[in-house]
Design an enzyme around this catalytic site. Structure first.
Site, short mmCIF file in Angstrom:
data_model
loop_
_atom_site.label_atom_id
_atom_site.label_comp_id
_atom_site.label_asym_id
_atom_site.label_seq_id
_atom_site.Cartn_x
_atom_site.Cartn_y
_atom_site.Cartn_z
CB SER A 226 34.03 28.78 41.48
OG SER A 226 34.59 28.85 40.20
CE LYS A 230 35.87 34.81 39.99
NZ LYS A 230 37.04 34.01 39.71
CD GLN A 272 38.61 34.52 34.67
OE1 GLN A 272 38.49 33.83 35.67
NE2 GLN A 272 37.57 34.93 33.96
CD GLU A 280 33.48 34.23 33.32
OE1 GLU A 280 34.72 34.33 33.29
OE2 GLU A 280 32.89 33.23 33.76
CD1 TRP A 323 38.94 29.92 34.14
CD2 TRP A 323 40.24 30.49 32.41
NE1 TRP A 323 38.40 31.03 33.56
CE2 TRP A 323 39.17 31.40 32.50
CE3 TRP A 323 41.20 30.65 31.40
CZ2 TRP A 323 39.02 32.46 31.62
CZ3 TRP A 323 41.04 31.72 30.51
CH2 TRP A 323 39.97 32.61 30.63
CG HIS A 359 35.67 24.30 39.57
ND1 HIS A 359 36.61 24.98 40.30
CD2 HIS A 359 34.76 25.24 39.17
CE1 HIS A 359 36.30 26.26 40.34
NE2 HIS A 359 35.18 26.45 39.66
#
Ligand code: MCU
Length: 408
Positions: A226, A230, A272, A280, A323, A359
Site C-alpha cells: 500500500s 509506493k 485516487q 493525504e 481506489w 488489502h
C-alpha cells in the site's frame, strides 16, 4: 479492517498552487550524487536547470531523451534512466541526497544500528533482521517497509525497516518529521518516499560494511504494501543495488500512472488521483503540488519511474480495489515493461493483479509467482518468471504513441 482504516472518506484535496512551468534554476549534474546509476550513466549530459515543459496526454516516450535524441543503445538508456531520475526528483519526489559524510554501523542481537552524520548534524536509526531457518550465510535479504506483508521466503532474511521513523506519514502536517529531516532539516525538498528510499540505501551501505550481519548485499530485495508499496517501488528505482523490487498494492504514487488514473476518474471511477493524494500525506515533494492539476505536463509518469529498475528484477503485486486504480496500474506497468523488452530482459519484470482478498493480505494464488521471482533474483536459481496478468485491459493506442527499440 486495515483497508478501511487506510482509506479516507471524503478527504478534501488541498491541491494546487498554480503553475510555474520552469522551475529550479539550479543546474543539476547527472547522475545525481547518491543515486546508484549504472556505470554508463557517468558520461551522460546534464539536464538543463530550467526546463520548459510541454503538455503530453500520452504516456511519455521512454526511449527519447528530453532533448529529443533517440535512445538506441543500452548505454544511452542508462543515461535516459539517470535523466528520468532527475526529472522525478525535480517535479514529484524531491532531491535524493547521497551517502552522508559519515556512516558507521554496529550489529548486536539481530539489530543493525546505523549512525549518519552530515554538516554538523547526526542521527541514528535501526533495523532488525530475522534470519531464515534454511540456507546459509551470507543470506539474501528482503528489506520490508513496516515489516512488509509478504510471507518470508525460505532461505531469505527479512529486514524490518521502520520507514515511518525515517519520515512520518500521519497527515500533511507531518511533513518534515522523522530522522531523515533531523539530518537534512525539516524544510528539505524530499517527500517521505524519497526519505525512505534514502534510508534503504543507508541500510545497504551498513550491510556492506558490517559483515557480522551475514547479509549478501548482491542479493537484496525490497518490499512494502500500500503506502509502503509506493515507497518500495521508489527504493528499487533509486538504488541499483536492489536486485528485486516487490511493491504490493501500491496504487496511486506506486504502480499507477497519474495520466491513466485521471482519465479513469473522468470516466466515473472511484480512484485516487494526483490532485487527491497530495492532501493525504507528505509522500511527495511540495514541488509536485504545482503539477497535480496539470498532469499532462509532467515529463514522466510512473511507467518511467518503474523503468528505472530495468533490467533488474521487478515483480508488481496488485489487488482489484477501485481506489488503488488496478486498471491504471496494469496499463502503467504494461508500458513500463517495454523497458525490459527493449533491454532483452522481458522476464525480469512481472505483473500480477489478483483480487478477491483483503488489502495487503497476500493471496495463496500469487505465491508461486512470487517464489519464482525470489528464487531467480535472490537465490540464483533458474525459474520461469514470465508473469503478466490482470482482469483489466489496456488500450495501447490510447496511451502509447512511440515505438519500442531493441537496444544494442
Ligand atoms: C494504496 O495506498 C494507500 C492509498 O494511497 C491511500 O489513499 C489510502 O488511504 O491508504 C492506502 C494504504 O496505505 O492503505 C494501508
Amino acid at each position: 479492517s486495515y483497508y478501511s482504516q487506510c482509506i479516507p472518506n471524503g478527504q478534501a484535496s488541498s491541491a494546487a498552487t498554480t503553475t510555474t512551468l520552469a522551475t529550479s534554476t539550479t543546474k543539476t549534474s547527472t547522475p545525481v550524487s547518491g543515486t546508484q546509476t549504472s556505470t554508463a550513466a557517468a558520461s551522460c549530459s546534464a539536464l538543463p536547470g530550467s526546463i520548459s515543459l510541454k503538455s503530453n496526454s500520452k504516456l511519455n516516450d521512454l526511449f527519447t531523451m528530453f532533448n529529443g535524441d533517440k535512445v538506441t543503445t543500452k548505454a544511452q538508456f542508462a543515461c535516459r534512466q539517470a535523466e528520468i531520475s532527475q526529472l522525478v526528483q525535480r517535479y514529484e519526489l524531491g532531491t535524493l541526497p547521497g551517502r552522508p559524510a559519515t556512516l558507521t554501523a554496529s550489529f548486536s542481537g539481530n539489530t543493525l544500528t546505523i549512525n549518519c552524520g552530515d554538516s554538523g548534524k547526526s542521527m541514528s536509526f535501526s533495523v532488525t533482521i530475522t534470519y531464515p531457518s534454511s540456507g546459509s550465510a551470507p543470506y539474501p535479504a528482503i528489506i520490508a517497509y513496516g515489516g512488509g506483508s509478504l510471507p518470508a521466503p525460505a532461505g531469505v532474511a527479512m529486514i524490518n525497516f521502520n520507514n515511518d521513523d525515517m519520515a512520518a506519514q500521519v497527515n500533511t502536517g507531518s511533513r518534515g518529521q522523522g530522522k531523515f529531516y533531523t539530518l537534512y532539516g525539516s524544510g528539505h525538498s524530499a517527500g517521505a518516499m524519497t526519505a525512505w528510499a534514502w534510508g534503504v540505501s543507508r541500510v545497504i551501505d551498513a550491510l556492506e560494511q558490517v559483515t557480522a550481519a551475514r547479509i549478501d548485499t548482491t542479493r537484496i530485495g525490497v518490499t512494502g504494501c500500500s503506502r509502503n508499496g509506493k515507497g518500495a517501488l521508489l527504493a528499487g528505482a533509486f538504488d541499483n543495488r536492489v536486485a528485486l523490487t516487490l511493491p504490493q498494492e501500491s496504487g496511486a504514487g506506486g504502480s499507477a500512472c497519474w495520466r491513466i488514473s485521471d482519465y479513469l476518474k473522468s470516466q466515473g471511477a472511484n480512484i485516487q488521483t494526483a490532485s487527491e493524494i497530495i492532501g493525504e500525506d507528505p509522500w511527495f515533494s511540495t514541488s509536485f503540488n504545482s503539477y497535480v492539476n496539470q498532469v499532462p505536463v509532467l515529463p514522466f509518469d510512473h511507467h518511467s519511474l518503474a523503468a528505472l529498475i530495468a533490467p533488474r528484477g521487478l515483480f508488481v503485486i496488485d489487488n482489484n480495489i477501485d481506489w488503488l486504480g488496478p486498471q491504471s496500474c496494469f496499463g502503467c506497468m504494461t508500458t513500463a515493461h517495454t523497458a525490459w523488452q527493449a533491454l532483452g530482459a522481458s522476464d525480469h519484470m512481472g505483473y500480477s493483479q489478483i483480487g478477491a482478498h483483503a488489502h495487503c493480505a497476500f493471496p495463496s494464488n500469487q505465491q508461486s509467482q512470487l517464489t519464482a521471482f525470489v528464487q531467480k533474483f535472490l537465490l540464483g536459481q533458474s525459474t520461469n518468471t514470465t508473469v503478466f496478468q490482470s482482469d483489466f485491459t489496456f488500450s495501447q493506442s490510447q496511451w502509447i504513441d512511440w515505438t519500442v527499440p531493441t537496444l544494442t
